[in-house]
Design a protein around this motif. Structure first.
Motif, PDB file in Angstrom:
ATOM      1  N   ALA A 166     -10.221  20.734 -43.257  1.00 26.27           N
ATOM      2  CA  ALA A 166      -9.928  21.391 -41.721  1.00 26.27           C
ATOM      3  C   ALA A 166     -11.182  21.579 -40.860  1.00 26.27           C
ATOM      4  CB  ALA A 166      -8.884  22.669 -41.983  1.00 26.27           C
ATOM      5  N   GLN A 167     -12.140  22.060 -41.700  1.00 25.03           N
ATOM      6  CA  GLN A 167     -13.391  22.345 -41.158  1.00 25.03           C
ATOM      7  C   GLN A 167     -14.220  21.169 -40.458  1.00 25.03           C
ATOM      8  OE1 GLN A 167     -15.491  24.861 -43.523  1.00 25.03           O
ATOM      9  NE2 GLN A 167     -14.218  26.571 -43.554  1.00 25.03           N
ATOM     10  N   ARG A 168     -14.130  20.040 -41.232  1.00 29.08           N
ATOM     11  CA  ARG A 168     -14.691  18.806 -40.804  1.00 29.08           C
ATOM     12  C   ARG A 168     -14.089  17.596 -40.222  1.00 29.08           C
ATOM     13  NH1 ARG A 168     -18.519  17.028 -45.848  1.00 29.08           N
ATOM     14  NH2 ARG A 168     -19.139  15.557 -44.349  1.00 29.08           N
ATOM     15  N   TYR A 169     -13.059  17.613 -40.240  1.00 30.29           N
ATOM     16  CA  TYR A 169     -12.143  16.530 -39.699  1.00 30.29           C
ATOM     17  C   TYR A 169     -10.940  17.246 -38.966  1.00 30.29           C
ATOM     18  CZ  TYR A 169     -14.477  14.214 -43.587  1.00 30.29           C
ATOM     19  OH  TYR A 169     -15.315  13.593 -44.367  1.00 30.29           O
ATOM     20  N   ARG A 170     -10.885  16.467 -37.955  1.00 32.19           N
ATOM     21  CA  ARG A 170      -9.761  17.042 -36.814  1.00 32.19           C
ATOM     22  C   ARG A 170      -8.135  16.267 -37.226  1.00 32.19           C
ATOM     23  NH1 ARG A 170     -12.334  17.127 -30.796  1.00 32.19           N
ATOM     24  NH2 ARG A 170     -14.109  18.689 -31.095  1.00 32.19           N
ATOM     25  N   SER A 171      -8.232  15.421 -37.864  1.00 35.99           N
ATOM     26  CA  SER A 171      -6.989  14.349 -38.171  1.00 35.99           C
ATOM     27  C   SER A 171      -6.241  15.054 -39.252  1.00 35.99           C
ATOM     28  CB  SER A 171      -7.307  13.024 -38.840  1.00 35.99           C
ATOM     29  OG  SER A 171      -6.104  12.650 -39.240  1.00 35.99           O
ATOM     30  N   PRO A 172      -4.933  15.441 -38.876  1.00 38.59           N
ATOM     31  CA  PRO A 172      -4.040  16.327 -39.646  1.00 38.59           C
ATOM     32  C   PRO A 172      -3.782  15.602 -41.124  1.00 38.59           C
ATOM     33  CG  PRO A 172      -2.765  15.395 -37.778  1.00 38.59           C
ATOM     34  CD  PRO A 172      -4.276  15.096 -37.648  1.00 38.59           C
ATOM     35  N   VAL A 173      -4.153  14.065 -40.973  1.00 34.23           N
ATOM     36  CA  VAL A 173      -3.768  13.345 -42.106  1.00 34.23           C
ATOM     37  C   VAL A 173      -4.601  13.555 -43.309  1.00 34.23           C
ATOM     38  CG1 VAL A 173      -3.285  11.104 -42.994  1.00 34.23           C
ATOM     39  CG2 VAL A 173      -2.439  11.520 -40.845  1.00 34.23           C
ATOM     40  N   VAL A 174      -5.945  13.822 -42.784  1.00 36.79           N
ATOM     41  CA  VAL A 174      -6.961  13.963 -43.749  1.00 36.79           C
ATOM     42  C   VAL A 174      -7.032  15.418 -44.245  1.00 36.79           C
ATOM     43  CG1 VAL A 174      -9.727  14.459 -43.976  1.00 36.79           C
ATOM     44  CG2 VAL A 174      -8.472  12.489 -42.536  1.00 36.79           C
ATOM     45  N   ARG A 175      -6.387  16.565 -43.523  1.00 36.88           N
ATOM     46  CA  ARG A 175      -6.198  17.714 -43.872  1.00 36.88           C
ATOM     47  C   ARG A 175      -5.078  17.896 -44.911  1.00 36.88           C
ATOM     48  NH1 ARG A 175      -6.450  21.279 -38.152  1.00 36.88           N
ATOM     49  NH2 ARG A 175      -5.472  19.300 -37.695  1.00 36.88           N
ATOM     50  N   LEU A 176      -4.168  17.109 -44.671  1.00 41.00           N
ATOM     51  CA  LEU A 176      -2.910  17.316 -45.687  1.00 41.00           C
ATOM     52  C   LEU A 176      -3.093  16.521 -46.923  1.00 41.00           C
ATOM     53  CD1 LEU A 176      -0.111  17.366 -43.157  1.00 41.00           C
ATOM     54  CD2 LEU A 176      -0.963  19.271 -44.278  1.00 41.00           C
ATOM     55  N   LEU A 177      -4.061  15.752 -46.895  1.00 37.53           N
ATOM     56  CA  LEU A 177      -4.332  14.593 -47.684  1.00 37.53           C
ATOM     57  C   LEU A 177      -4.426  15.284 -49.141  1.00 37.53           C
ATOM     58  CD1 LEU A 177      -4.495  11.642 -49.044  1.00 37.53           C
ATOM     59  CD2 LEU A 177      -7.087  11.739 -48.340  1.00 37.53           C
ATOM     60  N   PRO A 178      -5.269  16.225 -49.409  1.00 36.73           N
ATOM     61  CA  PRO A 178      -5.426  17.009 -50.700  1.00 36.73           C
ATOM     62  C   PRO A 178      -3.960  17.638 -51.206  1.00 36.73           C
ATOM     63  CG  PRO A 178      -7.154  17.765 -49.468  1.00 36.73           C
ATOM     64  CD  PRO A 178      -6.176  17.056 -48.462  1.00 36.73           C
ATOM     65  N   VAL A 179      -3.174  18.069 -50.101  1.00 40.55           N
ATOM     66  CA  VAL A 179      -1.852  18.734 -50.629  1.00 40.55           C
ATOM     67  C   VAL A 179      -1.084  17.703 -50.976  1.00 40.55           C
ATOM     68  CG1 VAL A 179       0.286  20.039 -49.636  1.00 40.55           C
ATOM     69  CG2 VAL A 179      -1.973  20.656 -48.958  1.00 40.55           C
ATOM     70  N   VAL A 180      -0.879  16.584 -50.443  1.00 46.56           N
ATOM     71  CA  VAL A 180      -0.178  15.448 -50.581  1.00 46.56           C
ATOM     72  C   VAL A 180      -0.328  14.804 -51.871  1.00 46.56           C
ATOM     73  CG1 VAL A 180       0.525  12.904 -50.086  1.00 46.56           C
ATOM     74  CG2 VAL A 180       0.423  14.626 -48.247  1.00 46.56           C
ATOM     75  N   VAL A 181      -1.652  14.744 -52.283  1.00 46.52           N
ATOM     76  CA  VAL A 181      -2.179  14.272 -53.794  1.00 46.52           C
ATOM     77  C   VAL A 181      -1.528  15.066 -54.682  1.00 46.52           C
ATOM     78  CG1 VAL A 181      -4.122  13.665 -55.166  1.00 46.52           C
ATOM     79  CG2 VAL A 181      -3.813  12.816 -52.613  1.00 46.52           C
ATOM     80  N   TYR A 182      -1.747  16.377 -54.621  1.00 44.00           N
ATOM     81  CA  TYR A 182      -1.264  17.660 -55.561  1.00 44.00           C
ATOM     82  C   TYR A 182       0.113  17.539 -55.721  1.00 44.00           C
ATOM     83  CZ  TYR A 182      -0.341  22.400 -56.626  1.00 44.00           C
ATOM     84  OH  TYR A 182      -0.017  23.677 -57.420  1.00 44.00           O
ATOM     85  N   VAL A 183       0.985  17.245 -54.584  1.00 45.84           N
ATOM     86  CA  VAL A 183       2.384  17.221 -54.754  1.00 45.84           C
ATOM     87  C   VAL A 183       2.671  15.943 -55.616  1.00 45.84           C
ATOM     88  CG1 VAL A 183       4.610  17.048 -53.598  1.00 45.84           C
ATOM     89  CG2 VAL A 183       3.008  18.658 -52.567  1.00 45.84           C
ATOM     90  N   LEU A 184       2.360  14.796 -55.306  1.00 40.09           N
ATOM     91  CA  LEU A 184       2.490  13.570 -55.961  1.00 40.09           C
ATOM     92  C   LEU A 184       2.042  13.652 -57.412  1.00 40.09           C
ATOM     93  CD1 LEU A 184       1.546  10.953 -53.265  1.00 40.09           C
ATOM     94  CD2 LEU A 184       3.803  11.751 -53.967  1.00 40.09           C
TER      95      LEU A 184
END
Length: 230
Positions: free
Chosen positions: A19-37
């Motif tokens: 969230a600090q380095r990227y503005r894209s919401p996809v990049v910010r949610l990527l760790p959570v998506v990988v975590y859930v999967l």
């Protein structure tokens, strides 16, 4: 549950960094998506090998996320033996009290064990370490071991920031793996109460051996440690 709780701080840290380095919401949610999967994959594997029922897997995932979030928000005291001892005692007494209360209410929470016993063709496949109370003993023993391992020690407090040489660190890692593997080969008594007691003691000994006994041994073998680079 353990996987979800252990990975939650890492996932939240990666999400905050993204969230600090990227503005894209996809990049910010990527760790959570990988975590859930990843948790879903672990859960499906547990159902596939018949280790858990689907509702147990879903409950474990939710409990793991809640546990990881709670411990990250309110971390336990780092060096409080009283806290870890109370946690271990609370786990054991809480599990026994819940079992007795459910039994008194007429609810048989051991129904899956009875069903497996009646249908399993080989009784030796019904191992004690797959039962719920075995997990409680492991967790209680680990909590007590952490309390003993993190307790301040006069012999180590003066050089806790000193770094041993690289080869001694490699040796320490190998010895730690050997000690933990050796604990798994400790003979298991045939009596069920003794089995649970030995399981609790083994998991209490692991953290203390790795965090206290082995560092003392390495310091004795390697001489005075080097100060860390500034």
């Amino acid at each position: 549950m353990i996987t979800g709780a252990a990975l939650w701080p890492l996932v939240s840290a990666l999400s905050a960094r993204a969230a600090q380095r990227y503005r894209s919401p996809v990049v910010r949610l990527l760790p959570v998506v990988v975590y859930v999967l990843f948790l879903l994959a672990v859960g499906l594997s547990r159902v596939f090998v018949l280790a858990h029922f689907p509702h147990q897997v879903l409950g474990g995932i939710v409990a793991g996320i809640a546990l990881g979030w709670g411990l990250q928000a309110c971390p336990p005291p780092a060096r409080s033996l009283r806290f870890y001892g109370a946690t271990a005692l609370g786990l054991l007494l809480g599990a026994l009290g819940l079992h007795r209360a459910m039994g008194a209410a007429g609810i048989d929470i051991d129904w899956s064990i009875r069903l497996a016993t009646s249908w399993c063709s080989n009784p030796s496949w019904l191992r004690l370490d797959t039962r719920p109370f075995a997990s409680v003993c492991r967790d209680a023993g680990s909590a007590m071991g952490l309390g003993l391992a993190l307790r301040p020690s006069r012999s180590l407090s003066g050089g806790v920031q000193d770094l041993p040489p690289p080869h001694m660190r490699v040796l320490g890692a190998l010895l730690a793996l050997g000690v933990l593997e050796g604990l798994q080969w400790v003979p298991e008594p045939g009596s069920e109460p003794l089995w649970y007691g030995v399981a609790c003691l083994k998991h209490a000994a692991g953290p203390w051996l790795v965090a206290v006994a082995l560092p003392r041994l390495l310091r004795a073998l390697g001489g005075p440690p080097r100060p860390p680079p500034r």
